[in-house]
Structure formats: C-alpha cells, structure tokens
Design an enzyme around this catalytic site. Structure first.
Site, PDB file in Angstrom:
ATOM      1  N   GLY A 195      47.340  33.646  27.708  1.00 32.55           N
ATOM      2  CA  GLY A 195      46.548  34.091  26.557  1.00 32.55           C
ATOM      3  C   GLY A 195      45.097  34.208  26.961  1.00 32.55           C
TER       4      GLY A 195
ATOM      5  N   GLY B 266      41.958  33.068  27.496  1.00 34.94           N
ATOM      6  CA  GLY B 266      41.328  31.754  27.533  1.00 34.94           C
ATOM      7  C   GLY B 266      39.819  31.849  27.597  1.00 34.94           C
ATOM      8  N   ARG B 267      39.329  33.040  27.895  1.00 34.30           N
ATOM      9  CA  ARG B 267      37.863  33.189  27.945  1.00 34.30           C
ATOM     10  C   ARG B 267      37.478  34.603  27.523  1.00 34.30           C
ATOM     11  NH1 ARG B 267      36.134  34.417  34.099  1.00 34.30           N
ATOM     12  NH2 ARG B 267      38.107  35.302  34.766  1.00 34.30           N
TER      13      ARG B 267
ATOM     14  N   ASP C  86      50.584  39.140  34.077  1.00 33.14           N
ATOM     15  CA  ASP C  86      49.572  39.175  33.007  1.00 33.14           C
ATOM     16  C   ASP C  86      48.418  40.096  33.373  1.00 33.14           C
ATOM     17  OD1 ASP C  86      49.414  36.890  34.879  1.00 33.14           O
ATOM     18  OD2 ASP C  86      47.429  36.610  34.004  1.00 33.14           O
TER      19      ASP C  86
ATOM     20  N   ASP D  57      41.549  43.531  35.647  1.00 30.03           N
ATOM     21  CA  ASP D  57      41.216  42.224  36.218  1.00 30.03           C
ATOM     22  C   ASP D  57      40.788  42.327  37.675  1.00 30.03           C
ATOM     23  OD1 ASP D  57      41.114  40.622  34.134  1.00 30.03           O
ATOM     24  OD2 ASP D  57      42.826  39.368  34.610  1.00 30.03           O
TER      25      ASP D  57
HETATM   26  P1  AMP Z   1      42.767  35.696  35.349  1.00 33.64           P
HETATM   27  O1  AMP Z   1      42.862  35.002  36.657  1.00 33.64           O
HETATM   28  O2  AMP Z   1      41.366  36.137  34.990  1.00 33.64           O
HETATM   29  O3  AMP Z   1      43.765  36.767  35.169  1.00 33.64           O
HETATM   30  O4  AMP Z   1      43.109  34.565  34.263  1.00 33.64           O
HETATM   31  C1  AMP Z   1      44.357  33.942  34.157  1.00 33.64           C
HETATM   32  C2  AMP Z   1      44.379  33.106  32.901  1.00 33.64           C
HETATM   33  O5  AMP Z   1      43.417  32.061  32.971  1.00 33.64           O
HETATM   34  C3  AMP Z   1      44.074  33.863  31.623  1.00 33.64           C
HETATM   35  O6  AMP Z   1      44.854  33.335  30.596  1.00 33.64           O
HETATM   36  C4  AMP Z   1      42.608  33.577  31.411  1.00 33.64           C
HETATM   37  O7  AMP Z   1      42.230  33.727  30.073  1.00 33.64           O
HETATM   38  C5  AMP Z   1      42.525  32.136  31.867  1.00 33.64           C
HETATM   39  N1  AMP Z   1      41.178  31.780  32.317  1.00 33.64           N
HETATM   40  C6  AMP Z   1      40.540  32.220  33.412  1.00 33.64           C
HETATM   41  N2  AMP Z   1      39.323  31.670  33.511  1.00 33.64           N
HETATM   42  C7  AMP Z   1      39.164  30.847  32.456  1.00 33.64           C
HETATM   43  C8  AMP Z   1      38.126  29.990  31.997  1.00 33.64           C
HETATM   44  N3  AMP Z   1      36.972  29.861  32.658  1.00 33.64           N
HETATM   45  N4  AMP Z   1      38.349  29.292  30.862  1.00 33.64           N
HETATM   46  C9  AMP Z   1      39.496  29.406  30.190  1.00 33.64           C
HETATM   47  N5  AMP Z   1      40.511  30.187  30.569  1.00 33.64           N
HETATM   48  C10 AMP Z   1      40.365  30.905  31.686  1.00 33.64           C
HETATM   49 MG    MG Z   2      44.003  38.198  33.827  1.00 36.06          MG
END
Ligand code: AMP
Ligand code: MG
Length: 478
Positions: free
Chosen positions: A81, A83-84, A243, A253
């Site tokens: 989901g 998360g940021r 994702d 991404d």
């Molecule tokens: P990503 O590697 O950007 O595709 O992120 C994978 C997952 O980790 C996704 O659900 C993001 O929303 C969550 N995520 C990445 N960085 C953060 C952060 N700093 N705080 C909270 N959730 C994060």
């Molecule tokens: Mg992502």
C-alpha cells in the site's frame, strides 16, 4: 483551466483506499516545476501553489487517499500500500485525458509499516530526471510535475533534506492492486477493480466476449513493448516487483534504476539485488513472471472451471513473447538501419551485440556512432572482427530503399546521443542537495532532446572513466 480533479478511484469498494490528508510540513519550498507537463495538464503557474503541491490545501475536486495494494517483492508475496504517498485524485485535462496526481513523501499512512512516510530530496530529484529522460526517449512513463523540499530533515543512514515529488501517472493501478483484490476473497470486489481498469485504460474491450481475458492480453502486450523499449536504450529498472508493474504499461518507480554504459547483459546496479533477479537481460522473463501473477488473480472471472480458466489465461499470456520479440526486433532493426528484419538482419544484430559485449563497448554511444555517416573513429570500429561485421552490415545497408543519408537520419532518431549517465546523475544530485542545480539543469535540458546533442553539451555524452564506472550502485531511495 485550473485544477479539475475527479476521484473516480473512490467508486471502488472501500478496502482499496484509505482517505486521509498529508502531514504538515514546516517550510515547503519548490525546487523544480515541470512547465511543459503543467501545460499538458491544463494548469497555469497560479494553480501550482506550494500549499496544494504539498497537500495542505485541497485542489478543486480533490479528496486525497492512500491506495491499498499488495505485491511480490523479490518473489515473495506481501501486503503493501502507499506507505509514503497520497493520490490527490485525477486531473482531467482540457483534452479530456485523466492523470493521477500523487504526492510521494507526504507522510505516514496506515500502510507505512516501519517507515516514516517521508522521502529524501536526492531520490526525488533522481526520479524527476530519470522519468523526464524516459519520456523524451519516447518510453511510456509516469512523470514528475514538481519537487518541493519540506523544510524537515529525514533520517536515513545520514540526515537528509526531506522532499515531496508530485507524480503524474495515467493511473497507479498495479499488478499488486489486483493481487490485493484477489486476496479479499470476494469476487464482486475483484470484478469492480477489473471493470474499473478496463473502463479507464482499455475501454475498447468493454462488452467483448471475455473482457478479462482480453485484459490479460492487452496488459501483457503493453508490458512486453515497454520492456523491449527499455532493452533498446540500455535501461535497467532495478526493482521489478509486482507492485511496481503498472497495468497501463508505464515505467513506474525510479528507485534503483540505471542505464548501462558498456554492454553487459548481466548488469545489475541495485545494492539489494544480490542474485541479479532484475538484471538487464532478465527483464523480459521477469516481466512474464509478473504477468503470470496478474493472470492468476483474474482466474475466477475468466471461467468458473479453474482448469479451463488456467488454460485460457495461459493462452492469453502467450502474446507477451510475440509482442516482446516483434518490438525488440523492429526496434533493434531500426537502430541498425534495417528497413526489414529477416534471418540475415537478425544474425547481424546478434553478432553486433556479441561484439559489443566482447569488447565492452559503450552500448548507446556505439549505436550512435554507427548512425553518424562520418563516424567509425573509435577503437571498437577498428577491431578486426568489427571491421568484418561492418562489411556485412554495409552489404545489407546497400539493399535499403532509403538513401544513405535518410537512413542515417532515421537511425539517429532511434539511437540517443544522450542518456542520463550514472556518474553525472550522481554528481548532479550531490550538487543539487547542496543547493547548486547547475549540472542538474544542464542534464535535464540535454535529456529532453536525447536524439540531438548541443556542441556545448558534448561532455554529457561521454561514458564514465573506469574509476567512475567501477562498483556503481543504486539504492531504493526510501
Ligand atoms: P518502493 O520500494 O518505493 O516500491 O516501496 C515499496 C513499499 O514500501 C511501498 O508500499 C511503499 O509505500 C513503502 N515505502 C517505501 N518507503 C517508505 C517510507 N519511507 N515510509 C513508509 N513506507 C515506505
Ligand atoms: Mg513501489
């Protein structure tokens, strides 16, 4: 026309999102604004107020939400989901197109797990630059409308300036969104997502005999074309978890992505990809693996008999291999100046790639050199086996219906003179984080016309030295 936001996504069952507002930031300041993109979205500078771009003030029609999704990360299933990130809604442009406006780095959500919900400036600038480069290379991608610093530090291995990226995407529906929907164990909710996706991205298949099977076909076709177009410019996405696979076929991404320099099919840059799962030449097979996860989610909608559903879905996935091969072969053919691709041309393509690898030649610059009529100055083109290859290549070229000049022009429009070189991107980001955007803006300007290079920008096209290239690593940028 000002902000004209709709929130059609909120028509989905409520499990698919969590409505909330962004965190408050002490001192948001804009560091980048994408004027051409703003114009495409129908926005003027007045609309681009920092308070809207960091989520303090709601743009007209906006109702922010974090999206729920799941995903296979390095092969393992997880619930994820936003998360940021928060989606503000969908901007409907004067042309009637619909784009998600998403704030990345906007604070914690119920999906943040252990994370702080924030983003650091460097990775957001990186996404801005890389996505612009991809867009102007003609590769489908999410884009970046703005970057703001938040005035707040974020804590990683070191203390870094916090930032928000305003991301623009045809949508943020991912393979992972379908994986999430399938695990709700309620076929009507899965059907809602599938129908919504079809209406939004593939309206032509609405009402077709088995539109869900068609959906697998079209999504597979777009992914195949996308991944082929990455390979044609030497792009390594770096984190092809499900994702991060967009249903509409955009690159999404830009965490640990990078362009290769010298040609190496096994190139991996991401520090966490220890086994090379997402290596350059693995991307097509991983793409298909991801699509199989997508197809699995749709089985209950395809046929009530699971065996039959599987058989039909497998049949639909077959389009991936053909679409990938067609796009890659035609694209590689055009890069080499072939007006058609038969066995002889195919052999020449393979030989050329083998020679690039053998001599560790720079991928993009060597293709570019081939497209320039006055070229062949580099060491590579003086090697005996390359001279032989070139002789055979010229023989095939001579059968081309286009004039030599026109053919070279065509080749130049397929072989970039400028890609964002890793060593320069890193240098630009280092300087930008200290407040000096000179190199960043030079690079940004250059990657916006990748098929022609200004004489004063020649240095931006040079490959790295051995020392600059050695051990180059990228990070997920969280
Ligand atoms: P990503 O590697 O950007 O595709 O992120 C994978 C997952 O980790 C996704 O659900 C993001 O929303 C969550 N995520 C990445 N960085 C953060 C952060 N700093 N705080 C909270 N959730 C994060
Ligand atoms: Mg992502």
């Amino acid at each position: 026309m000002p902000w004209n936001i709709e929130t059609s996504y909120l028509q989905l069952p409520e499990e698919f999102y969590h409505k909330q507002t962004a965190s408050k930031f002490p001192a948001p300041q804009r560091v980048l604004t994408n004027e051409p993109l703003a114009e495409m979205l129908g926005l003027n500078s007045k609309d681009l107020d920092n308070s809207v771009l960091c989520g303090v003030v709601k743009a007209s029609g906006s109702e922010p939400f974090a999206q729920a999704y799941a995903g296979h990360q390095y092969g393992h299933f997880t619930f994820l989901g936003d998360g940021r990130a928060l989606v503000l809604g969908e901007q409907v442009t004067p042309q009637g197109e619909r784009f998600d406006i998403q704030l990345k780095g906007s604070g914690r959500t119920p999906f943040s797990r252990m994370g702080d919900g924030k983003a650091a400036l460097g990775p957001m600038l990186r996404e801005y630059l890389m996505s612009e480069a991809m867009h102007y290379l003609g590769i489908p991608t999410t884009r970046s409308l703005a970057v703001l610093t938040t005035g707040e530090p974020v804590f990683r291995e070191t203390v870094l300036p916090g930032a928000i990226l305003v991301r623009v995407a045809s949508s943020h529906i991912r393979v992972g969104t379908f994986e999430f929907a399938a695990r709700l164990n309620d076929i009507s909710k899965l059907r809602s997502l599938a129908n919504y996706t079809i209406k939004r991205h593939f309206p032509d298949i609405q009402g077709s005999d088995n539109s869900y099977l068609e959906l697998i076909r079209l999504v597979s076709q777009r992914q195949a074309k996308l991944i082929a177009s990455w390979l044609l410019v030497g792009f390594v996405h770096g984190v092809m978890n499900t994702d991060n696979v967009s249903i509409c076929g955009e690159t999404i991404d830009y965490g640990p992505c990078a362009f290769i320099n010298s040609y190496d099919p096994s190139a991996v840059f991401s520090s966490i990809d220890r086994h090379g799962r997402y290596a350059f030449s693995n991307q097509p097979s991983i793409g298909l693996w991801n699509l199989a996860r997508f197809a699995e989610t749709l089985l209950p909608l395809i046929d009530s008999d699971l065996g039959k559903a599987k058989e039909k879905a497998e049949g639909a996935l077959n389009i991936f291999a053909t679409a990938f091969q067609d796009t890659w072969r035609t694209g590689m053919g055009l890069k080499l100046g072939f007006s058609r691709v038969d066995a002889m041309e195919l052999k020449l393509m393979e030989r050329f790639l083998t020679l690039l690898e053998l001599h560790r030649a720079d991928f993009n610059n060597t293709f570019r050199e081939l497209s320039l009529t006055d070229a062949f100055q580099s060491d590579f083109f003086r090697k005996t086996d390359v001279v032989e290859w070139r002789r055979d290549w010229l023989t095939v070229q001579s059968q081309n219906t286009l004039s030599i000049e026109d053919n070279h022009k065509l080749m130049q429009s397929k072989n970039p003179a400028i890609i964002p070189r890793n060593h320069l991107v890193e240098e630009a980001l280092q300087e930008a984080q200290l407040g000096n955007f000179t190199l960043f803006h030079r690079l940004l300007k250059a990657v916006r016309t990748p098929f022609q290079i200004d004489p004063e920008d020649l240095d931006l096209g040079f490959p790295p030295t051995k020392e600059q290239e050695e051990g180059y690593q990228t990070f997920c940028g969280t």
